[in-house]
Write an enzyme that holds these catalytic residues in place. Structure first.
Site, short mmCIF file in Angstrom:
data_model
loop_
_atom_site.label_atom_id
_atom_site.label_comp_id
_atom_site.label_asym_id
_atom_site.label_seq_id
_atom_site.Cartn_x
_atom_site.Cartn_y
_atom_site.Cartn_z
N LYS A 70 -7.26 1.33 -3.65
CA LYS A 70 -6.99 0.88 -2.28
C LYS A 70 -7.26 2.00 -1.28
O LYS A 70 -7.79 1.74 -0.18
CB LYS A 70 -5.53 0.42 -2.16
N SER A 95 0.86 -1.19 0.00
CA SER A 95 0.00 0.00 0.00
C SER A 95 0.89 1.23 0.00
O SER A 95 1.62 1.48 0.96
CB SER A 95 -0.92 0.01 1.23
N LYS A 148 -1.24 5.01 8.22
CA LYS A 148 -0.49 5.36 7.02
C LYS A 148 -1.43 5.53 5.83
O LYS A 148 -1.33 6.49 5.06
CB LYS A 148 0.53 4.27 6.70
#
Length: 304
Positions: free
Chosen positions: A174, A100, A242
């Site tokens: 995502k 990611s 994050k």
């Protein structure tokens, strides 16, 4: 196995290990590398070749992997590893980054590799450790149509695969996923704590809600985690934090104001100071901290 492409898998952590295991189970010849070599041992016991260096996972002793999968902690680490393996890559190789990262980072990786005649796919996943173990991940691929056709069979080992656009689009998808996940986890925590505070049985309320429009995978899995106070990591707070930062960065780039995302991001950032390695369902703990005297159930917290 002779008809299967040799794959190099770089990064065998919480998600990478079960994903790499799925490739072995599907019959792919596999070489793995991880900074902490001990984490590769279950794969070695199942037939994977283990490399001491990332570049050696690509090319060593006369064989070469033309499909390289990275599953690493963050964009800067992906960049670091890509620069390490770049000299070992052949023109015509294809790199699939399933980490990611920021969308801008994925586009930069694509541009870096394209100059060397190497194809790039950003294919982050959703579904957590259980999804990785069961081959039930949602795989969001950013790729050219040609690259996607080439890797779709490999990616299908991990679950349901969807091409969402050109390189960089996978990371954007995502971020959309993590926006919904992060926000919904917080809403489920608020609903259960509201039930507790008002004198209803939170477990019964969760069960009742599952018969209506509020039903979701988050309510099913993370609602139960909260009731059990089981914060053993699947998706970790530090990873969710994050992702929330990356969402806000993308929103800023697109000149969007996302007020609910700002609220959820602040909650996960605060949790970083106390429970960075806990499952992201630990958002409940931050909510309880803001509502002193109200606690969901009587069970002890579990973190491992």
């Amino acid at each position: 196995m002779q008809n299967k492409e040799h794959i190099a898998f770089l990064g065998t952590g919480l998600m990478g290990l079960p994903m790499a295991m799925r490739l072995l189970q599907a019959g792919y010849p596999l070489t793995v590398w991880n900074r902490t070599k001990a984490k590769t041992q279950p794969l070695a016991a199942s037939g994977a070749r283990v490399a001491d260096l990332a570049a050696a996972a690509i090319c060593s002793d006369g064989w070469h992997a033309d499909v390289i999968i990275t599953m690493l902690d963050s964009g800067p680490i992906v960049e670091e590893v890509l620069l390490q393996i770049l000299p070992a890559l052949n023109a015509g190789s294809i790199v699939i980054d399933m980490s990611s990262t920021k969308q801008s980072e994925a586009v930069a990786f694509h541009n870096l590799l394209q100059k060397q005649g190497i194809s790039f796919v950003d294919a982050p996943v959703s579904g957590g450790v259980i999804g990785a173990q069961n081959g039930a991940l949602a795989v969001m691929a950013g790729a050219s149509e040609g690259s996607f056709s080439r890797v779709k069979e490999v990616l299908s080992v991990f679950g349901q695969v969807t091409r969402v656009g050109e390189p960089g689009s996978g990371q954007l998808a995502k971020l959309c996923n993590q926006l919904i996940v992060g926000g919904t986890i917080n809403i489920v925590a608020e609903a259960l704590l509201l039930a507790q505070a008002g004198g209803a049985d939170p477990a019964a309320v969760r069960q009742a809600l599952r018969g209506g429009f509020a039903e979701s995978r988050i309510l099913e899995v993370h609602g139960q985690r909260m009731l059990d106070r089981n914060f053993t990591p699947g998706g970790q707070v530090k990873s969710q934090a994050k992702d929330m930062r990356n969402i806000l960065d993308a929103a800023k780039n697109f000149q969007l104001d996302l007020p609910l995302t700002n609220q959820a991001a602040a909650i996960f950032e605060h949790l970083l100071t106390s429970h960075p390695g806990a499952d992201h369902s630990a958002a409940l703990l931050e909510l309880e901290n803001r509502n002193q005297g109200i606690r969901l159930g009587k069970k002890e917290n579990q973190f491992s």
